[in-house]
Design a protein around this motif. Structure first.
Motif, PDB file in Angstrom:
ATOM      1  N   LYS A   1      22.318 -64.898  32.305  1.00  0.00           N
ATOM      2  CA  LYS A   1      23.250 -64.071  31.570  1.00  0.00           C
ATOM      3  C   LYS A   1      22.938 -64.236  30.093  1.00  0.00           C
ATOM      4  N   THR A   2      23.006 -63.131  29.372  1.00  0.00           N
ATOM      5  CA  THR A   2      22.719 -63.157  27.944  1.00  0.00           C
ATOM      6  C   THR A   2      23.890 -62.573  27.176  1.00  0.00           C
ATOM      7  N   SER A   3      24.345 -63.292  26.161  1.00  0.00           N
ATOM      8  CA  SER A   3      25.349 -62.777  25.227  1.00  0.00           C
ATOM      9  C   SER A   3      24.654 -62.573  23.897  1.00  0.00           C
ATOM     10  N   ILE A   4      24.888 -61.400  23.280  1.00  0.00           N
ATOM     11  CA  ILE A   4      24.222 -61.074  22.028  1.00  0.00           C
ATOM     12  C   ILE A   4      25.281 -60.824  20.965  1.00  0.00           C
ATOM     13  N   PHE A   5      25.048 -61.412  19.755  1.00  0.00           N
ATOM     14  CA  PHE A   5      25.963 -61.210  18.647  1.00  0.00           C
ATOM     15  C   PHE A   5      25.180 -60.854  17.400  1.00  0.00           C
ATOM     16  N   PRO A   6      25.509 -59.805  16.706  1.00  0.00           N
ATOM     17  CA  PRO A   6      26.498 -58.816  17.123  1.00  0.00           C
ATOM     18  C   PRO A   6      25.940 -57.964  18.257  1.00  0.00           C
ATOM     19  N   ASN A   7      26.844 -57.371  19.041  1.00  0.00           N
ATOM     20  CA  ASN A   7      26.379 -56.554  20.167  1.00  0.00           C
ATOM     21  C   ASN A   7      26.147 -55.098  19.755  1.00  0.00           C
ATOM     22  N   GLU A   8      26.382 -54.805  18.485  1.00  0.00           N
ATOM     23  CA  GLU A   8      26.071 -53.489  17.935  1.00  0.00           C
ATOM     24  C   GLU A   8      25.395 -53.673  16.587  1.00  0.00           C
ATOM     25  N   VAL A   9      24.488 -52.745  16.271  1.00  0.00           N
ATOM     26  CA  VAL A   9      23.846 -52.754  14.962  1.00  0.00           C
ATOM     27  C   VAL A   9      23.977 -51.359  14.364  1.00  0.00           C
ATOM     28  N   MET A  10      23.880 -51.295  13.044  1.00  0.00           N
ATOM     29  CA  MET A  10      23.941 -50.014  12.367  1.00  0.00           C
ATOM     30  C   MET A  10      22.510 -49.569  12.091  1.00  0.00           C
ATOM     31  N   ILE A  11      22.253 -48.293  12.353  1.00  0.00           N
ATOM     32  CA  ILE A  11      20.930 -47.740  12.064  1.00  0.00           C
ATOM     33  C   ILE A  11      21.084 -46.646  11.013  1.00  0.00           C
ATOM     34  N   SER A  12      20.056 -46.517  10.209  1.00  0.00           N
ATOM     35  CA  SER A  12      20.064 -45.434   9.211  1.00  0.00           C
ATOM     36  C   SER A  12      18.649 -44.898   9.079  1.00  0.00           C
ATOM     37  N   GLY A  13      18.576 -43.621   8.771  1.00  0.00           N
ATOM     38  CA  GLY A  13      17.291 -42.967   8.621  1.00  0.00           C
ATOM     39  C   GLY A  13      17.472 -41.473   8.717  1.00  0.00           C
ATOM     40  N   PRO A  14      16.390 -40.727   8.719  1.00  0.00           N
ATOM     41  CA  PRO A  14      16.497 -39.264   8.823  1.00  0.00           C
ATOM     42  C   PRO A  14      17.231 -38.872  10.113  1.00  0.00           C
ATOM     43  N   LYS A  15      18.110 -37.873   9.991  1.00  0.00           N
ATOM     44  CA  LYS A  15      18.912 -37.423  11.134  1.00  0.00           C
ATOM     45  C   LYS A  15      18.017 -37.078  12.327  1.00  0.00           C
ATOM     46  N   SER A  16      16.872 -36.485  12.050  1.00  0.00           N
ATOM     47  CA  SER A  16      15.963 -36.098  13.137  1.00  0.00           C
ATOM     48  C   SER A  16      15.454 -37.314  13.915  1.00  0.00           C
ATOM     49  N   LYS A  17      15.392 -38.460  13.249  1.00  0.00           N
ATOM     50  CA  LYS A  17      14.903 -39.696  13.895  1.00  0.00           C
ATOM     51  C   LYS A  17      16.010 -40.431  14.638  1.00  0.00           C
ATOM     52  N   ILE A  18      17.217 -40.406  14.114  1.00  0.00           N
ATOM     53  CA  ILE A  18      18.268 -41.258  14.686  1.00  0.00           C
ATOM     54  C   ILE A  18      19.227 -40.528  15.628  1.00  0.00           C
ATOM     55  N   LYS A  19      19.187 -39.187  15.664  1.00  0.00           N
ATOM     56  CA  LYS A  19      20.196 -38.444  16.430  1.00  0.00           C
ATOM     57  C   LYS A  19      20.178 -38.780  17.931  1.00  0.00           C
ATOM     58  N   ILE A  21      18.954 -41.757  19.261  1.00  0.00           N
ATOM     59  CA  ILE A  21      18.885 -43.198  19.526  1.00  0.00           C
ATOM     60  C   ILE A  21      20.237 -43.678  20.052  1.00  0.00           C
ATOM     61  N   LYS A  22      20.244 -44.224  21.250  1.00  0.00           N
ATOM     62  CA  LYS A  22      21.476 -44.733  21.869  1.00  0.00           C
ATOM     63  C   LYS A  22      21.465 -46.260  21.962  1.00  0.00           C
ATOM     64  N   GLU A  23      20.257 -46.839  21.862  1.00  0.00           N
ATOM     65  CA  GLU A  23      20.138 -48.297  21.921  1.00  0.00           C
ATOM     66  C   GLU A  23      18.875 -48.731  21.198  1.00  0.00           C
ATOM     67  N   VAL A  24      18.889 -49.975  20.763  1.00  0.00           N
ATOM     68  CA  VAL A  24      17.708 -50.578  20.153  1.00  0.00           C
ATOM     69  C   VAL A  24      17.339 -51.799  20.976  1.00  0.00           C
ATOM     70  N   TYR A  25      16.122 -52.253  20.816  1.00  0.00           N
ATOM     71  CA  TYR A  25      15.617 -53.363  21.608  1.00  0.00           C
ATOM     72  C   TYR A  25      15.275 -54.536  20.705  1.00  0.00           C
TER      73      TYR A  25
END
Length: 159
Positions: A1-19, A21-25
């Motif tokens: 089992k893995t717990s990750i903190f924080p479990n969310e991150v903020m992304i920023s960049g051109p709208k065409s690139k980030i629209k 994106i639902k998850e990061v690795y």
């Protein structure tokens, strides 16, 4: 089992690139069969071209849960270890043992009497008589441990 903190991150960049994106690795968390205990690890977020992530790394807590079980394998034949040149006939009572083993369930479930060597050492017996000997046991898997052997002694008769 893995717990990750924080479990969310903020992304920023051109709208065409980030629209879309639902998850990061993250970079891989180093795991192999030598790891026995829980541990903490800092993992970097894998970069995405022209996209920034905040934070750029996350703290991971890895919980190692081992699935162990115990099992009794009954009526395992007891073998007699002898010298090659002996003129004696041997009998023993009892001639079978029950062996309790513990270890990973994936192995314990499939063990049979053929995977366990139960024996008494009669190599030094050169004269007729009755002998009380300790029952010994060996497994063919180094991942499994012997919890108990019943009986722990037997009577060997040499004629």
């Amino acid at each position: 089992k893995t717990s990750i903190f924080p479990n969310e991150v903020m992304i920023s960049g051109p709208k065409s690139k980030i629209k879309d994106i639902k998850e990061v690795y993250t970079s891989p968390i180093p795991l192999d069969n030598t790891i026995q205990d829980n541990f903490k690890y800092t993992a970097k977020i894998k970069p995405i071209a022209d996209v920034a992530t905040v934070p750029s790394e996350v703290s991971c807590e890895i919980i190692i849960a081992r699935n162990f079980s115990k099992r009794v394998i009954t009526k395992v034949p007891i073998q007699i270890l002898l010298q090659k040149n002996t003129n004696l006939d041997f009998s023993m009572s009892p001639a079978v043992a029950d062996v309790e083993v513990s270890g990973p369930s994936r192995i314990i479930h499939f063990l049979t009497a053929n995977d366990i060597d139960v024996f008494v050492n009669a190599a030094n017996i050169t004269k007729p008589g009755e002998y009380v000997l300790n029952v010994r046991c060996a497994l063919r898997s180094n991942e499994v441990k012997i919890a108990s052997v019943t009986p722990i002694q037997l009577t060997l008769t040499a004629r």
